[in-house]
Design an enzyme around this catalytic site. Structure first.
Site: not given
Ligand code: 0X9
Ligand code: ZN
Length: 371
Positions: A232, A306
């Site tokens: 991400h 990320e």
């Molecule tokens: O919110 C999300 O889905 C992710 N961040 S983003 O800014 N790319 O949207 C982080 C998700 C992380 N969740 C886990 N690893 N449980």
């Molecule tokens: Zn994301």
């Protein structure tokens, strides 16, 4: 002499004109040519990425194959590349998906870079070659295909995040957050039930065909998958399960140690800081993510990356940062993959050796004492 200078001038003029907006550059670059040295420093639309997947297969027929493992809401194929050297022994697997969130364009760019690097690496680097013999890499360059295409449509759609399925009856908005739609404490924390919101989790777990495709594929392979990596942007983080604040992974310490090792490897490349932890600890609680689902079904090493940056450009990371962002992320990913590989292929071998050695020693002591 005059004629000669004149020719040089004409050539220079021609190159200058060619470099105008929308025209091929001096090397004939048109954005689609995968042989172009700048290919991996640009963002590519879905058509270009699909062409690139075909090319990877064509150029590396013994190592690369592709598999369509699902369909999007708009009935497009979800395709992965399987990369590995042929082996008579049972192979383990590494999963990587990019582009579950449409607007995070650096993620598909990283999957492309990663594939390019391992395809070069196994010819020049003995460790990469060893890993390509023992492992198959399952790489999905773009998971949320409909959303990615939509994010390329125009400036007003550039920041689209979700899938493109219509909302339930009575809601006129589109899209479910695919990273809230997995069967992992679905709908409990860090989600919205309003279908107009960015974190809308859908009407039920796996309401989205894209989340079902990943779930089905992981279900078939889970026993063999050593590491699950979902890419991400942005914020420069390495997130470990779980997103729910009340539960913690049984191998949390191992996940943290490996994640911190990856962050160190990343920093060594261009000095960038990546923070490691669970999402409730370092960003926000959430549920229904693919990363949590992968850990819940028993995949031991599950990480969310990320990538760059920390908010200066956010999702619109300039193209001149693609290469450095990918170089450092590659180092981080390689740290995790190497750990996963060595743990599976050396510690079990080491265990066998130790067991054998203990047996030999016991027999020797036994015979020395009683014979
Ligand atoms: O919110 C999300 O889905 C992710 N961040 S983003 O800014 N790319 O949207 C982080 C998700 C992380 N969740 C886990 N690893 N449980
Ligand atoms: Zn994301």
């Amino acid at each position: 002499m005059m004629l000669c200078l004149g020719s040089v001038g004409l050539v220079l003029l021609a190159l200058t004109v060619q470099n105008g907006h929308g025209a091929p550059d001096s090397a004939g670059w048109n954005g689609k040519d995968t042989t172009e040295r700048n290919y991996y420093t640009r963002y590519h639309n879905m058509t270009e990425i699909s062409d690139w997947m075909e090319k990877m297969k064509r150029e590396n027929p013994d190592v690369v194959s592709s598999m369509v493992y699902g369909q999007t809401y708009e009935e497009r194929n979800i395709t992965l590349l399987k990369i590995g050297l042929r082996s008579t022994k049972r192979k383990k697997a590494i999963w990587m998906d990019c582009g579950i969130h449409a607007r995070e364009w650096i993620a598909p760019a990283f999957c492309q870079y990663f594939v390019k690097e391992i395809l070069q690496g196994y010819k020049t680097d003995t460790k990469v070659k060893e890993m390509m013999k023992n492992l198959d890499f399952y790489v999905t360059p773009v998971l949320n295909v409909d959303g990615y295409i939509y994010s390329w449509l125009n400036d007003s759609t550039r920041l689209w995040r979700k899938s493109r399925s219509p909302g339930p009856v009575g809601c006129t908005c589109y899209g479910t957050d695919l990273n809230r739609n997995f069967y992992a404490n679905w709908g409990t924390v860090g989600v919205s039930t309003n279908c107009c919101e960015e974190t809308y989790c859908g009407t039920k777990a796996l309401s989205e065909s894209e989340a079902r495709a990943v779930t089905d594929m992981l279900g078939k392979m889970s026993g063999d998958i050593l590491a699950f990596l979902t890419i991400h942007s942005y914020s420069q983080l390495i997130l470990v399960p779980y997103g729910h604040p009340n539960i913690s992974a049984p191998n949390y310490n191992e996940l943290m140690e490996v994640g911190l090792g990856a962050a160190k490897a990343i920093k060594a490349v261009h000095g960038m800081d990546y923070t490691v932890g669970t999402s409730p600890d370092i960003i926000y609680p959430n549920s229904g993510s693919s990363c949590d689902y992968a850990r819940l079904i028993g995949i031991p090493l599950s990480f969310t990356f990320e990538l760059r940056d920390q908010g200066e450009y956010g999702f619109k990371l300039p193209e001149d940062q693609i290469q450095p962002a990918c170089e450092e992320a590659y180092a981080g990913v390689q740290h995790i993959i190497t750990y996963a590989h060595d743990k599976a292929f050396y510690s079990s071998a080491a265990t066998v050796t130790t067991t054998l050695w203990t047996t030999v020693m016991t027999a020797w002591v036994f015979s020395a004492t009683f014979l």
